[in-house]
Design a protein around this motif. Structure first.
Motif: not given
Lengths: 202, 118
Positions: A62, A64-68, A97-99, B67, B93
């Motif tokens: 979740e 790691g799809s945007c950043h390390l 980054a809503s979850l 990224k 989002r």
């Protein structure tokens, strides 16, 4: 006549052997970590991660799809709690980054349980001192790994032109751009290679 | 006596509700793709193309973190549009980030229809 010579040969062989052992041991030496003790991190016996690698697949996927997927040991528990607050996720350092509640709860619990103040690694524990000198920013905005005292001290000699002024890096938040072992929690100086510059010697 | 009538009413209702999905308009999705919206902070105006680019068969780049974003076009990336939860998550989002609000059902259907054609 032969005897002293044989002793010399044995001595020389022993010294060579010791030397080889020394090289083997120092190969993974993290002596740049001025505040750490090798033994506490596992040292040369294990892979030498400075902070425990990410083990939660949901977090890795979740976030790691945007950043390390920053290791949980890079911030203390109260900081992670603020980052993972559902309202805060809606404005996550300028991104949405809503979850779902299920996911944010699972990820939040993982980060908090493995936070810097819970960590065994010396270097991770150093990150438990969350806020740097920029205390005025606390509360108003989300905590940042790059503003922890330890982070600031470790990076204060690096000129801005190599990071924020370097188009191949852009920001101190991009750990893995220079720390080639960052994804595995390895942050020692020997694995640093700054794009367009090369190795960094303190 | 009342039950056939009820069935007719329910069926009609279902058809009416699903109309936006049936009428998903790829052309509208394509037009919306590059429409720019002012950011609430001082950053540049945003559109879908800010991160995903105009050519969906190419990789994109997350505007903040840099990224790489894998291509959205199912023709080159067959995994796309196969996971309902993932589609919902990112539409929520990304509409909020780009437009400052959630997309309507129609807008979402149009974007999906457009991506499908790529």
């Amino acid at each position: 006549m032969n005897h002293p010579k044989r002793i010399l040969v044995i001595l020389a062989a022993s010294l060579l052997g010791l030397g080889a052992v020394g090289v083997a041991f120092s190969d993974d030496d993290d002596d740049d970590d001025r505040h750490g003790k090798r033994g506490e991190r596992g040292g040369w016996v294990t892979s030498g991660a400075d902070v425990a690698p990410v083990t939660n697949a949901t977090y890795g996927q979740e976030c790691g799809s945007c950043h390390l997927a920053y290791q949980p040991g890079l911030l203390p528990a109260d900081a992670w709690a603020r980052v993972m607050d559902p309202a805060a996720l809606g404005n996550h350092y300028g991104d949405d980054a809503s979850l779902t509640d299920d996911l944010s709860q699972e990820i939040g619990a993982y980060l908090i349980a493995n936070a810097a103040d819970q960590a065994e690694q010396t270097r991770a524990r150093a990150f438990a001192v969350a806020s740097g000198a920029k205390g005025s920013r606390q509360g108003a905005v989300l905590p940042r790994i790059t503003e922890t005292r330890y982070f600031v001290r470790q990076h204060d000699e690096i000129p801005a032109r190599l990071v924020t002024g370097n188009p191949e890096v852009g920001s101190f938040s991009q750990c893995n751009t220079c720390h080639r072992g960052a994804a595995d929690g390895v942050y020692n100086e020997h694995q640093v290679s700054i794009p367009g510059h090369g190795r960094w010697e303190d | 006596m009342t039950s056939p009538l009820a069935i007719v009413l329910v069926t009609t209702g279902a058809l009416t509700l699903s109309t936006p999905l049936l009428a998903a308009d790829a052309a509208a999705g394509k037009a919306g793709w590059t429409k720019e919206y002012p950011a609430s902070d001082d950053s540049a105006a945003r559109s879908c193309a800010t991160c995903h680019g105009r050519d969906l068969t190419q990789s994109g780049r997350q505007a903040n973190t840099g990224k790489t974003i894998e291509p959205l076009a199912p023709s080159v990336n067959p995994k796309r549009l196969t996971d309902q939860a993932k589609i919902e998550k990112w539409l929520l989002r990304n509409c909020r980030w780009t437009m400052g609000r959630e997309c309507t059902t129609t807008e979402k259907a149009d974007f999906v229809a457009y991506i499908k054609t790529q």
